[in-house]
Motif scaffolding. Structure first.
Motif, short mmCIF file in Angstrom:
data_model
loop_
_atom_site.label_atom_id
_atom_site.label_comp_id
_atom_site.label_asym_id
_atom_site.label_seq_id
_atom_site.Cartn_x
_atom_site.Cartn_y
_atom_site.Cartn_z
N ILE A 252 -73.20 -81.21 12.80
CA ILE A 252 -72.91 -79.78 12.73
C ILE A 252 -73.03 -79.13 14.11
N ALA A 253 -74.03 -79.55 14.88
CA ALA A 253 -74.17 -78.99 16.23
C ALA A 253 -72.95 -79.30 17.09
N LYS A 254 -72.48 -80.56 17.03
CA LYS A 254 -71.28 -80.94 17.78
C LYS A 254 -70.04 -80.24 17.24
N TYR A 255 -70.03 -79.98 15.94
CA TYR A 255 -68.90 -79.28 15.31
C TYR A 255 -68.73 -77.89 15.93
N TRP A 256 -69.84 -77.15 16.05
CA TRP A 256 -69.73 -75.81 16.64
C TRP A 256 -69.44 -75.88 18.13
N GLU A 257 -69.92 -76.93 18.77
CA GLU A 257 -69.65 -77.07 20.20
C GLU A 257 -68.16 -77.26 20.48
N LEU A 258 -67.50 -78.04 19.63
CA LEU A 258 -66.08 -78.32 19.85
C LEU A 258 -65.16 -77.28 19.24
N ASN A 259 -65.60 -76.61 18.17
CA ASN A 259 -64.70 -75.74 17.43
C ASN A 259 -65.04 -74.26 17.51
N ASN A 260 -66.18 -73.91 18.13
CA ASN A 260 -66.55 -72.49 18.22
C ASN A 260 -67.25 -72.18 19.55
N HIS A 261 -66.87 -72.96 20.60
CA HIS A 261 -67.40 -72.74 21.95
C HIS A 261 -68.93 -72.83 21.98
N GLY A 262 -69.51 -73.60 21.08
CA GLY A 262 -70.95 -73.81 21.07
C GLY A 262 -71.75 -72.74 20.36
N PHE A 263 -71.08 -71.74 19.79
CA PHE A 263 -71.78 -70.65 19.10
C PHE A 263 -71.88 -70.93 17.60
N GLU A 264 -73.07 -70.74 17.03
CA GLU A 264 -73.22 -70.83 15.59
C GLU A 264 -72.70 -69.55 14.94
N PRO A 265 -72.40 -69.60 13.63
CA PRO A 265 -71.87 -68.40 12.96
C PRO A 265 -72.84 -67.22 13.05
N THR A 266 -72.27 -66.04 13.19
CA THR A 266 -73.06 -64.81 13.24
C THR A 266 -72.76 -63.98 12.01
N ILE A 267 -73.36 -62.81 11.94
CA ILE A 267 -73.21 -61.98 10.75
C ILE A 267 -71.77 -61.54 10.54
N GLY A 268 -71.00 -61.53 11.62
CA GLY A 268 -69.62 -61.08 11.49
C GLY A 268 -68.65 -62.16 11.03
N ASP A 269 -68.96 -63.44 11.30
CA ASP A 269 -68.00 -64.49 10.96
C ASP A 269 -68.61 -65.60 10.12
N ARG A 270 -69.85 -65.40 9.62
CA ARG A 270 -70.52 -66.48 8.90
C ARG A 270 -69.80 -66.83 7.61
N ASP A 271 -69.17 -65.86 6.94
CA ASP A 271 -68.44 -66.16 5.71
C ASP A 271 -67.31 -67.14 5.98
N THR A 272 -66.48 -66.80 6.96
CA THR A 272 -65.30 -67.63 7.26
C THR A 272 -65.70 -68.99 7.80
N LEU A 273 -66.66 -69.01 8.75
CA LEU A 273 -67.01 -70.28 9.38
C LEU A 273 -67.80 -71.19 8.45
N THR A 274 -68.61 -70.63 7.56
CA THR A 274 -69.31 -71.46 6.57
C THR A 274 -68.30 -72.10 5.62
N TYR A 275 -67.31 -71.33 5.22
CA TYR A 275 -66.24 -71.87 4.36
C TYR A 275 -65.50 -72.99 5.08
N GLN A 276 -65.17 -72.77 6.35
CA GLN A 276 -64.46 -73.79 7.14
C GLN A 276 -65.29 -75.05 7.28
N LEU A 277 -66.59 -74.88 7.57
CA LEU A 277 -67.47 -76.04 7.71
C LEU A 277 -67.56 -76.82 6.41
N ALA A 278 -67.67 -76.13 5.29
CA ALA A 278 -67.75 -76.81 3.99
C ALA A 278 -66.46 -77.55 3.68
N CYS A 279 -65.31 -76.94 4.02
CA CYS A 279 -64.02 -77.60 3.79
C CYS A 279 -63.95 -78.93 4.53
N ASP A 280 -64.52 -78.99 5.73
CA ASP A 280 -64.46 -80.21 6.53
C ASP A 280 -65.52 -81.22 6.12
N LEU A 281 -66.75 -80.75 5.91
CA LEU A 281 -67.84 -81.68 5.59
C LEU A 281 -67.73 -82.29 4.21
#
Length: 809
Positions: A252-281
């Motif tokens: 998951i750490a490498k996932y955000w590094e390659l797909n979100n410039h190293g930033f973990e989801p924040t309050i503004g994009d956590r819905d979308t990025l959590t959904y995206q992460l679940a779709c892939d994992l």
């Protein structure tokens, strides 16, 4: 509730409460007998005598009259898998692997006891029979449930239950891997399972199973002999925390590094990025919502219920093959995923073959094959298997496999394609290990030939010249001429010749002007057909080979492949098994590079020594059925997409894959014989019982081998399309190719001829127009006049007084 007999000879059955079972497990006598059993042959008389002294646990039935016989047997609702054939693996390691499968398949609630068998080499898993088998007779219920569970776990248990009066020999506490579960001692086991349906029982907490997390950062390690008690740090972790040895936290750490410039989801994009992460994992978490809930964190105060809603939504979304985002993450972590699940991936091959293409079955492959993979590393599993199968087919030269009703030898041609420094060189010593006995014999023959050449040079001007020896050299260099190679193949005494080159440009350069001859010889060798070569000169080579047998393995770069295969319509391309090395451009350098060890070489040579002793024809019905099912699946897929190129490739891919899997199964037969009788004993068995290998080969059609067929066939098809799709399609669409694709209509109709197109009365100009329509714009007035003249001579038409033509009825 289970019962027991005091020893194997006793017919008196006693109740076995939990205290009694603990006494049996802790008995010094039981431990002593089992220790002795590890040092004797499993099937020997000594082993049978020792076993009779062990208590006999009755898991499948209780007895109303207190005596062990079928008439008084009452089913307990339990059965057990008896896994004796573990391919030499440690039973504890096998159990660790099966635990993960049980959890992912949600079948862990069925298990009540697991232990190493009394021989120390097998595994016994006691389970509660699911309710769907209740409609069957008692013995059928046990056999059907065993086959069902074995298939789910990818293992083999061919034992049949003749009656319920069958027991399992007791083992010491150190052999117990899980349990005993409290349900072993309940009066009504079936009821406790039915009431709980397929949900875990409270008395069987999931965390008690000793999940075999691979060693790595954050893993909890335990000795396989320890009691499987829950670890404090693992409470609540119901699923594996690693994927092929990599912690999900790192993924998951490498996932955000390659797909979100190293930033973990924040309050503004956590819905979308959590959904995206679940779709892939979901692709590596068995599409299990609870597993995803365990590995995906709640980012930035994300409420857990909302996170679970996103996971549920992701699981219900459309599947479009293995996600490239996750593939890039795993590649960056020096690991690439297996193939996309069937029916969920796209039909087109990926641009980079998975290094772990055989990961699902690699640990269960037979001796020799497994050692070959270990010598080059898991990333080169598919390339090395593709490379050694022609070796195995050449060694087992007497074996003929029936595929679609046609019996042929295991004739194979393979090409390992990879960029420079991609690891192809690691395959060379593996191939040499497989062919070492053949190479040793050839060296002796070549020495005799050198002696003959020396004598011939010494007798150059003498009347009596030494006669040239015809020696059966089988390892043939590709740096050769057509005549020399044909002569060598004619002298192999009906056995397979074999050629290997680590540089395919040797073929492209040496055979540059005769590449058509090279193609023809290999095509005929794949089919095992007749090969003849005649010459008028008395000194020239004349060859008559009834069945051309020649297996070839080549390694080279992709561009060298196109220099070797430069015709895409003659069938040469479809006969080659192509494998790709993985892209290691950004892979870190291994701390301990993979090399062929002496032990691996010795195990390979043991298997290679037995293969030539197998002769005869064999029909493998399960493998044939698997091949036909695969061909039909590809046919339906390609029909929906009107993919003619992929549809045509499937025919020979099916044959090649069946031959390759048969090679693997022959190695499994050798492994079983070596484990049971030793190398010399196995050799004696094959010589004394010529049909033994065939019987064992039929039993080797295990779920693992049939699963390997799908993996190999899919890989061959994808690689063929990856390298040749565009070239094949361009070749078939060329005007120079007069095949069925450009003119499918074969039946000629009324309007297909110029004569039939014309009316009863017609003019010269009308004949000219229809001639151009049928024959093209190259038609001239003279050709039309000559055509009409021929018609008049034949009596088809007459010339009227007005200068027009009229058909004669």
């Amino acid at each position: 509730m289970i019962s027991y007999c005091k020893n194997g000879k006793s017919a008196q059955v006693l109740a076995c409460p939990q205290e009694t079972l603990n006494e049996i497990f802790d008995s010094p006598e039981v431990a002593e007998v089992c220790q002795k059993l590890t040092g004797v042959d499993h099937d020997s008389d000594e082993a049978k005598v020792l076993k009779q002294g062990l208590p006999l646990l009755m898991f499948m039935a209780n007895y109303t009259d207190g005596h062990r016989h079928a008439k008084s047997a009452v089913p307990t609702g339990m059965a057990y898998l008896d896994l004796d054939e573990l391919n030499g693996e440690d039973p504890r390691e096998v159990w660790k692997r099966l635990v993960q499968l049980l959890i992912m398949l949600e079948l862990e609630h069925l298990i009540v006891l697991a232990h190493v068998s009394c021989s120390g080499r097998g595994l016994r898993i006691v389970y509660i029979i699911p309710s769907q088998f209740d409609i069957l007779k008692p013995t059928e219920r046990i056999d059907q449930s065993k086959q069902w569970l074995a298939a789910k776990l990818g293992v083999t248990d061919d034992s049949k239950t003749k009656d319920l009066a069958r027991g399992s020999f007791a083992v010491p506490r150190s052999y117990v891997l899980y349990g005993p579960d409290k349900r072993l001692f309940e009066e009504s086991v079936n009821a406790s399972v039915k009431e709980g349906s397929l949900t875990p029982s409270p008395s069987f907490p999931l965390t008690r199973l000793p999940v075999a997390f691979p060693k790595g950062k954050g893993s909890d390690e335990r000795d396989g002999n320890e009691s499987p008690l829950p670890l404090e740090g693992d409470r609540g972790r119901l699923f594996p925390t690693h994927y092929h040895g990599i912690p999900f936290t790192d993924i998951i750490a490498k996932y955000w590094e390659l797909n979100n410039h190293g930033f973990e989801p924040t309050i503004g994009d956590r819905d979308t990025l959590t959904y995206q992460l679940a779709c892939d994992l979901r692709h590596i978490c068995a599409k299990n919502a609870d597993w995803l809930d365990q590995v995906i964190p709640c980012y930035n105060g994300f409420p857990i219920e909302e996170k679970r809603a996103k996971i549920k939504s992701a699981l219900s979304s459309e599947y479009n093959g293995f996600p490239m985002r996750l593939r890039n993450v795993l590649n960056a972590l020096s690991l690439s995923p297996g193939p996309s699940p069937k029916g969920e991936g796209s039909e087109e091959p990926d641009t980079n073959e998975s290094p772990l293409f055989l990961e699902g079955v690699r640990g269960r492959l037979p001796m020799g094959v497994r050692d070959s993979i270990d010598a080059v590393g898991p990333s080169l599993a598919m390339p090395v298997v593709t490379a050694i199968c022609p070796c195995i087919g050449a060694l087992a030269t007497g074996v003929q496999l029936d595929v679609h009703g046609t019996k042929r030898g295991l004739n194979l041609i393979s090409y390992i394609a990879g960029d420079f420094a991609s690891g192809k060189g690691g395959i060379d010593p593996v191939v040499e290990a497989w062919m070492s006995e053949v190479a040793a014999l050839d060296k002796m023959y070549q020495q005799q030939e050198e002696e003959w050449r020396a004598k011939k040079r010494a007798a150059k001007n003498q009347k009596n010249q030494p006669e040239e020896p015809k020696l059966p050299v089988r390892w043939l260099t590709l740096n050769n001429t057509v005549a020399n190679l044909a002569e060598r193949l004619a002298n192999t005494e009906g056995k397979h010749g074999f050629s290997f080159t680590p540089e395919a440009d040797t073929v492209a350069q040496k055979w540059k002007s005769t590449m058509c001859d090279f193609s023809v010889m290999l095509r005929q060798s794949y089919d095992g057909s007749k090969f003849e070569r005649e010459a008028r000169s008395a000194d020239a080579v004349n060859v008559h080979i009834e069945h051309l047998l020649w297996n070839v393995t080549m390694c080279g770069t992709p561009d060298a492949l196109y220099r070797v295969v430069n015709n895409y319509t003659d069938g040469f391309q479809s006969r080659i098994a192509v494998a790709r090395t993985p892209d290691n451009t950004f892979a870190p350098l291994e701390d301990k590079p993979y090399v062929l060890t002496d032990r691996q070489r010795d195990r390979i040579q043991q298997v290679a020594h037995l293969l030539p002793l197998m002769y005869g024809e064999v029909v493998l019905p399960k493998l044939e059925a698997k091949g036909r099912a695969w061909v039909e699946r590809i046919r339906l897929e390609t029909m929906k997409n009107d993919d003619r190129t992929r549809a045509r490739q499937r025919f020979r891919v099916c044959v090649t894959a069946q031959r390759m899997v048969c090679c693997l199964m022959l190695c499994k037969v050798c492994e079983g014989l070596i484990q049971k009788h030793g190398l010399s004993g196995a050799e004696a068995q094959l010589k004394q019982k010529p049909g033994l290998w065939r019987e064992l080969l039929l039993k080797a059609q295990t779920p693992t081998m049939l699963e390997a067929y799908d993996v190999i066939a899919d890989s061959l098809l994808e690689n063929a399309l990856y390298f040749f799709r565009d070239r094949i399609e361009n070749a078939f669409q060329s005007r120079d190719y007069a095949g069925g694709l450009n003119g499918e209509r074969q039946k000629r109709g009324k309007n297909d001829s110029i004569f039939e197109r014309l009316d009863i009365q017609f003019t010269f100009q009308q004949a000219m127009q229809h001639s151009v329509a049928v024959k093209g714009s190259n038609v001239t007035h003279n050709t039309v006049r000559q055509m009409l003249k021929n018609w008049r001579k034949q009596g088809l038409v007459v010339l009227d007084q007005d200068g027009n033509y009229r058909k004669v009825s």
